[in-house]
Design a protein around this motif. Structure first.
Motif, PDB file in Angstrom:
ATOM      1  N   PHE A  96       0.759  -1.350   0.055  1.00 30.75           N
ATOM      2  CA  PHE A  96      -0.181  -0.083   0.033  1.00 30.75           C
ATOM      3  C   PHE A  96       0.851   1.322   0.006  1.00 30.75           C
ATOM      4  N   LEU A  97       1.860   1.212   0.742  1.00 29.59           N
ATOM      5  CA  LEU A  97       2.882   2.353   0.881  1.00 29.59           C
ATOM      6  C   LEU A  97       3.384   2.602  -0.365  1.00 29.59           C
ATOM      7  N   GLY A  98       4.216   1.429  -1.120  1.00 31.19           N
ATOM      8  CA  GLY A  98       4.545   1.926  -2.242  1.00 31.19           C
ATOM      9  C   GLY A  98       3.959   2.209  -3.281  1.00 31.19           C
ATOM     10  N   SER A  99       2.692   1.520  -3.484  1.00 30.22           N
ATOM     11  CA  SER A  99       1.725   2.086  -4.440  1.00 30.22           C
ATOM     12  C   SER A  99       1.143   3.310  -4.456  1.00 30.22           C
ATOM     13  N   LEU A 128      -6.245  -6.930  -6.207  1.00 29.83           N
ATOM     14  CA  LEU A 128      -6.747  -7.982  -5.531  1.00 29.83           C
ATOM     15  C   LEU A 128      -6.753  -8.077  -3.975  1.00 29.83           C
ATOM     16  N   ILE A 129      -5.814  -7.107  -3.179  1.00 30.60           N
ATOM     17  CA  ILE A 129      -5.989  -7.027  -1.942  1.00 30.60           C
ATOM     18  C   ILE A 129      -7.199  -6.254  -1.584  1.00 30.60           C
ATOM     19  N   LEU A 130      -7.465  -5.184  -2.521  1.00 38.54           N
ATOM     20  CA  LEU A 130      -8.801  -4.645  -2.134  1.00 38.54           C
ATOM     21  C   LEU A 130     -10.174  -5.301  -2.308  1.00 38.54           C
ATOM     22  N   ILE A 174     -10.011 -16.051   3.342  1.00 37.96           N
ATOM     23  CA  ILE A 174      -8.749 -15.627   2.632  1.00 37.96           C
ATOM     24  C   ILE A 174      -7.654 -16.546   2.763  1.00 37.96           C
ATOM     25  N   LYS A 175      -7.340 -16.943   4.014  1.00 40.47           N
ATOM     26  CA  LYS A 175      -6.316 -18.150   4.193  1.00 40.47           C
ATOM     27  C   LYS A 175      -6.664 -19.216   3.171  1.00 40.47           C
ATOM     28  N   PHE A 186       0.625 -14.212  -7.130  1.00 40.24           N
ATOM     29  CA  PHE A 186       0.089 -12.931  -6.376  1.00 40.24           C
ATOM     30  C   PHE A 186       1.122 -12.670  -5.562  1.00 40.24           C
ATOM     31  N   TRP A 187       1.714 -13.394  -4.630  1.00 42.18           N
ATOM     32  CA  TRP A 187       2.746 -13.119  -3.722  1.00 42.18           C
ATOM     33  C   TRP A 187       4.058 -12.810  -4.378  1.00 42.18           C
TER      34      TRP A 187
END
Length: 408
Positions: A96-99, A128-130, A174-175, A186-187
């Motif tokens: 989030f910070l980098g984006s 995808l996180i959102l 999610i897990k 994704f990761w």
């Protein structure tokens, strides 16, 4: 060409010490079969004593005039594994910070202008996180609605119990998608973007130390060849994907540390394939990276050839660092890089192309695969063939296993 040494830098890959030897052997075998070449003899791979490289040699092949090539894979997968091992919530926060930083500073717009496909790849983990957060929140709300107080059809459990339970169910959901997320890279893509952002901001001293160690390894290896009286016709520093930028940084430091390399009979070449260089180099804080690039741009001791492919989602087609980066050339003439298209449409069979064109990672790795057809871009001709890289790119090209040449 009788003897060549290649220093290969993999991309941001947690399986670097296992993947590339197997890939090299498999694709070389396929390459020889497709183009009617004798099978080249490969020595067993051995780890360097320092643990920073995996080494093997490919014997010369008189039938196709191939040079004897010794090969070092420069390893940094332990740093990648360290990133993968950190708490995932921390990785998400860094994403989030980098984006946010890339969006606020306008970098993301520049990425999209250079290659909208790569822009989508960069933002894919964020979106995808959102999406996962939204769906998880809806699941948590439904759990609370069906179990909590104030709903006629609910079990009327207390608020302090239903809210944590709802959140827990959302997290478990999610897990449960872990395997699917891994298959969707994704990761891999999340951590790769975070790494590039951190590197551009100067926050990866572990990586900087590894680049210095790689440069020292190259200088020591070349000094050993000289001491043993072994004459190399060409030294190639080769990088793919994120490793292309690493190769650039290593090459710049090798030139600075070794005043001999690239001045005598041994040609020095830098080959970057499917590079994501702008992701780091466009960041205003990446001054050392920009300085490294500038030193290579003006050097007459090295030829730098950069191959891109418009079909590859994870590179920047036709990116010219001289025109697009704030480089201080100090009034010197730009000599590098020679930017070329790999022309995947010409070297991949039509049937195969249709199958892989919507598989970004498969297309990205085409740079390291055996061609289906003879063409300008040819990984094994550059790594093992009878021509120096400069001669192949600027003069008539000799095709593997055939009495044919063509002009660039």
């Amino acid at each position: 060409m009788r003897r060549r040494h290649v220093f290969y830098v993999p991309g941001y890959d947690p399986e670097g010490r296992t993947r590339y030897r197997m890939l090299f052997v498999r694709e070389l075998t396929l390459y020889a079969k497709r183009f009617g070449q004798p099978k080249r003899r490969l020595e067993r791979a051995v780890m360097g004593k320092d643990g920073l490289s995996q080494r093997w040699t490919v014997a010369a092949e008189p039938a196709v005039e191939g040079a004897e090539t010794s090969y070092d894979v420069l390893l940094w997968d332990d740093l990648v594994l360290k990133d993968f091992a950190r708490w995932r919530i921390l990785s998400v926060v860094l994403l989030f910070l980098g984006s946010l930083h890339a969006i606020v500073t306008g970098m993301m717009v520049r990425f999209y202008r250079l290659n909208w496909k790569y822009g989508n790849v960069i933002l894919y983990p964020l979106f995808l996180i959102l999406l996962l957060t939204l769906v998880s929140g809806l699941i948590a709300h439904q759990v609370h609605a069906h179990l909590g107080e104030g709903y006629g059809h609910s079990l009327r459990w207390p608020f302090w119990l239903t809210v944590p339970l709802g959140l827990m169910v959302g997290i478990v959901w999610i897990k449960s998608l872990d395997a699917l997320l891994e298959r969707a890279f994704f990761w891999q893509l999340l951590n790769d973007w975070v790494f590039n952002w951190q590197h551009g901001q100067g926050w990866r001293p572990d990586y900087d130390a590894r680049v210095d160690a790689f440069a020292a390894l190259v200088v020591d290896r070349l000094a050993t060849f000289r001491a043993e009286g072994i004459v190399l016709d060409e030294v190639v520093i080769l990088g793919h994907s994120t490793g292309a930028l690493t190769a650039v940084e290593v090459a710049a430091r090798v030139l600075a540390a070794d005043p001999v390399v690239g001045t005598g009979t041994t040609a020095l070449a830098l080959l970057t394939l499917g590079s994501g260089l702008p992701i780091v180099a466009l960041q205003s804080a990446a001054r050392r990276v920009q300085s490294d690039i500038a030193s290579l741009v003006v050097s007459d001791r090295i030829v730098w050839v950069d191959y891109y492919a418009p079909q590859d989602w994870m590179n920047f087609p036709d990116f010219d660092p001289v025109a697009r980066l704030p480089l201080d050339l100090d009034g010197q003439v730009a000599r590098n890089p020679l930017v070329r298209s790999a022309k995947f449409r010409e070297i991949i069979d039509s049937e195969t192309y249709i199958k892989v064109r919507w598989r970004p990672f498969r297309m990205h790795f085409q740079f390291l695969f055996a061609n289906d057809r003879l063409g300008e871009y040819d990984f094994f001709a550059m790594a093992l063939g009878p021509q120096r890289l400069r001669d192949r790119v600027t003069g008539p090209r000799v095709f593997a296993g055939a009495d044919r040449t063509t002009r660039p």
